[in-house]
Write an enzyme that holds these catalytic residues in place. Structure first.
Site, PDB file in Angstrom:
ATOM      1  CG  ASP A 165      -0.413  -0.150   2.511  1.00 41.08           C
ATOM      2  OD1 ASP A 165       0.823  -0.221   2.610  1.00 41.08           O
ATOM      3  OD2 ASP A 165      -1.183  -0.192   3.500  1.00 41.08           O
ATOM      4  CB  SER A 166       4.585   1.685  -0.252  1.00 39.41           C
ATOM      5  OG  SER A 166       4.752   0.564  -1.092  1.00 39.41           O
ATOM      6  CG  ASP A 199       0.404  -4.046   2.165  1.00 35.83           C
ATOM      7  OD1 ASP A 199       0.600  -4.856   3.090  1.00 35.83           O
ATOM      8  OD2 ASP A 199       1.239  -3.189   1.810  1.00 35.83           O
ATOM      9  CE  LYS A 248       3.259  -5.900   3.800  1.00 35.50           C
ATOM     10  NZ  LYS A 248       2.892  -4.690   4.556  1.00 35.50           N
ATOM     11  CD  GLU A 283       0.725  -1.575   7.945  1.00 35.33           C
ATOM     12  OE1 GLU A 283       0.495  -0.709   8.815  1.00 35.33           O
ATOM     13  OE2 GLU A 283       1.190  -1.305   6.828  1.00 35.33           O
ATOM     14  CD  GLU A 293       8.335  -0.312   7.368  1.00 35.84           C
ATOM     15  OE1 GLU A 293       7.350  -0.990   7.031  1.00 35.84           O
ATOM     16  OE2 GLU A 293       8.594   0.817   6.898  1.00 35.84           O
TER      17      GLU A 293
END
Ligand code: KIV
Length: 267
Positions: A43-44, A82, A110, A112, A179
């Site tokens: 999602d960057s 993501d 993925k 978070e 990260e």
């Protein structure tokens, strides 16, 4: 074709693997030629493709669109995608949105967070969806952290990361991303679990390394993070081609020359 079993085997053998973010077909094809082991449709893309200042505006539709573009053009890598901000706050949302990503071509979704994700992770595992849990600096929580800062700096916080990692793996997580933590925390988390751990700014001892594609090509705006290395203008990349930069990254990860000491947080 790289699968989760390939990566589990690599972990047992101590063989490092590469991961790059990717958002479109042409770069996906070049990454296939360069033998990049895993690709993340991150999602960057909210920042590097769409021009937002965080990942928060990214939607499930955006992720599905980019995942399908990448998946059509790469038959070699394990493909992670993501789940974007607030798309997995309920079990139902997690299932519906994971289904969309998997049908777009992802092999793993993925998410978070930490131990609070256990129920979602185990439910997704039961319905045939492998998960990768992203720990440490989790960009979707930038407003909670108050910035993109190093995580796990005190012993309590490092231990919490290790406990979270063990809990989500116990719940069924197939992989982890870790990260921006001190290198010794990266090592401890990696040793604490038997699933592959991909690091970004988490030192040299994680099982794999990931970078945002634009960063590793030197296509950046503003401050460049310590863990970023520009493989396009690296003197070992004699052709200065993008595909050669991907291949050099893969080689550097496998042989352990990336991340160098300069790319690590040795606190
Ligand atoms: O969205 C992304 O690109 C990521 C990487 C930074 C791991 O989550």
């Amino acid at each position: 074709m790289t699968t989760l079993s390939t990566l589990r085997k690599y972990k047992k053998e101590g063989k490092k693997f590469s991961c790059l973010t990717c958002y479109d077909a042409m770069f996906a094809r070049m990454m296939e030629n360069a033998k990049i082991d895993t690709i993340l449709i991150g999602d960057s893309l909210g920042m590097v493709v769409q021009g937002h200042d965080s990942t928060i505006p990214v939607t499930v539709d955006d992720m599905v669109y980019h995942t399908s573009n990448v998946a059509r053009s790469n038959d070699h890598a394990l493909i992670l995608a993501d789940l974007p901000f607030m798309s997995y706050t309920t079990l139902e949302d997690a299932i519906v949105n994971s289904r969309r990503l998997m049908q777009a071509g992802a092999h793993v979704v993925k998410l978070e967070g930490g131990a609070e994700l256990c129920e979602i992770v185990s439910t997704l595992a039961k319905v045939g969806t492998p998960t990768c849990v992203h720990l440490g600096l989790t960009p979707q929580s930038v407003n909670v952290f108050g910035g993109y800062t190093i995580q796990g700096k005190t012993e309590d916080k490092a231990q919490k990361l290790i406990d979270d990692a063990k809990a989500v793996v116990e719940a069924g997580a197939a992989m982890l991303v870790l990260e921006v933590v001190p290198s010794d925390v990266g090592k401890r988390v990696t040793e604490a679990v038997d699933v592959p751990v991909i690091g970004i700014g988490a030192g040299a001892d994680t099982d794999g390394q990931v970078l945002v594609m634009h960063d590793m090509l030197g296509v950046t705006h503003g401050r460049v993070a310590r863990f970023v290395h520009d493989f396009l203008s690296d003197e070992r990349n004699q052709s200065r081609s993008v595909e050669a930069a991907f291949a050099l990254f893969h080689q550097a990860v496998q042989e352990g020359s990336y991340p160098s000491v300069e790319n690590q947080f040795l606190i």
